[in-house]
Design an enzyme around this catalytic site. Structure first.
Site, short mmCIF file in Angstrom:
data_model
loop_
_atom_site.label_atom_id
_atom_site.label_comp_id
_atom_site.label_asym_id
_atom_site.label_seq_id
_atom_site.Cartn_x
_atom_site.Cartn_y
_atom_site.Cartn_z
N HIS A 141 0.80 -1.30 0.01
CA HIS A 141 -0.04 0.08 -0.02
C HIS A 141 0.75 1.20 -0.01
CE1 HIS A 141 -3.09 -2.83 1.41
NE2 HIS A 141 -3.86 -2.03 1.48
N ASN B 117 7.93 -4.23 3.37
CA ASN B 117 6.60 -3.92 3.50
C ASN B 117 6.17 -3.99 4.95
OD1 ASN B 117 3.88 -3.21 3.26
ND2 ASN B 117 3.47 -4.88 1.77
#
Length: 313
Positions: free
Chosen positions: A96, A127
């Site tokens: 994201h 991440n």
């Protein structure tokens, strides 16, 4: 048809003749959503940049990512969209840029962060580790600054050299050739609206899209915003005069949450989501294996969940 670069009528007319059948269309420059705004790269099939506005109130709510699902953005031309199948078995996570955790106030807004227009190929430990800690840092800034704005995105930077020559080498994944960036950036802006003409704290950071040691400090990746702009090809804060800008790390510590605290945070989420006693005990047992010491609140949560699951089994 609009042209820039002068008011010469002949040039404008000539331009219209050349583009008789229309201007080549790269899609909208800016795409607004409920709680983020982005610019999408239809060639690389990833966002170019994603912007957010964070306040303490916006970070509270009942929205839960377990109800959200990764899926193509319905506003995109399908020809230029990535798909979940592109990421499957690729060795890259779906990273994201506007994180789900910034959208607890609204389930629909959280769901929109799972549109693949907000996603890019990101190294797994990056991440879940360093990048996640950067996201938490941005949220924690709302405790010290009433308004925080964040712009995040990918960069393609030289990562190979042969003699005096430099090269950019990056992987593309899936049948749609999704570009995995060499680096990621965040531009962070923090301010108090009570001082409309006062200083605005600005920090720019660039991290490699690869594993980063848990001991690494955020300041290690601090750069001048002009460096990010040079590689992104974007002026990020065109309406913020240089005279009002001040260095974020001079006003704030720019210190990330420790890896141990992050592990305990994830343990809390897993305990809350455990649906069986077996799963609960497995999560709790991981603390000992990782040599992590739970605090009183986490211990009480474990005992409460254990009691609840025992009564319902």
């Amino acid at each position: 048809m609009q042209f820039t670069g002068g008011s010469d009528d002949y040039l404008h007319q000539r331009g219209k003749e050349i583009l008789k059948y229309g201007v080549p269309d790269r899609g909208p420059d800016v795409r607004p959503y409920l709680n983020h705004v982005l610019c999408y790269d239809q060639a690389k099939k990833t966002p170019m940049w994603v912007a957010e506005h964070l306040t303490k109130a916006d970070l509270k709510g009942s929205a839960n990512r377990k109800y959200s699902h990764f899926k193509p953005d319905p506003s995109l031309d399908p020809s230029f969209s990535s798909h979940n199948s592109d990421y499957k078995g690729s060795g890259w996570s779906r990273g994201h840029m506007a994180p789900a955790g910034d959208n607890k106030i609204n389930q629909d807004a959280m769901d929109e962060t799972f549109y693949l227009s907000n996603i890019l190929p990101q190294e797994f430990s990056n991440n879940a580790g360093f990048w996640n800690r950067m996201e938490i840092y941005c949220r924690n800034l709302t405790e010290r600054f009433p308004e925080v704005r964040v712009i995040s995105g990918p960069l393609m930077m030289a990562n190979m050299e042969e003699g005096t020559k430099k090269f950019v080498r990056y992987e593309v994944i899936g049948s749609n050739s999704i570009a995995a960036p060499t680096h990621l950036f965040k531009v962070i802006v923090a301010e108090s609206p009570q001082s409309p003409d006062g200083p605005v704290a600005v920090g720019a950071f660039v991290v490699p899209n690869q594993p980063i040691k848990s001991s690494a400090e955020l300041k290690n990746y601090k750069v001048d915003i002009e460096e990010v702009e040079k590689f992104a090809g974007v002026h990020f804060l065109p309406d913020l005069p240089m005279s009002r800008r001040t260095d974020l790390c001079s006003l704030d510590s720019c210190k990330l949450q420790s890896q141990e605290s992050l592990e305990l945070y994830f343990t809390k989420r897993k305990l809350e989501g455990a649906k069986t006693l077996e799963r609960l005990e497995s999560v709790w047992g991981q603390l000992e294996k990782k040599q992590l010491k739970p605090d009183e609140d986490l211990t009480n949560l474990y005992k409460k969940r254990r009691k609840d699951l025992s009564e319902n089994s």
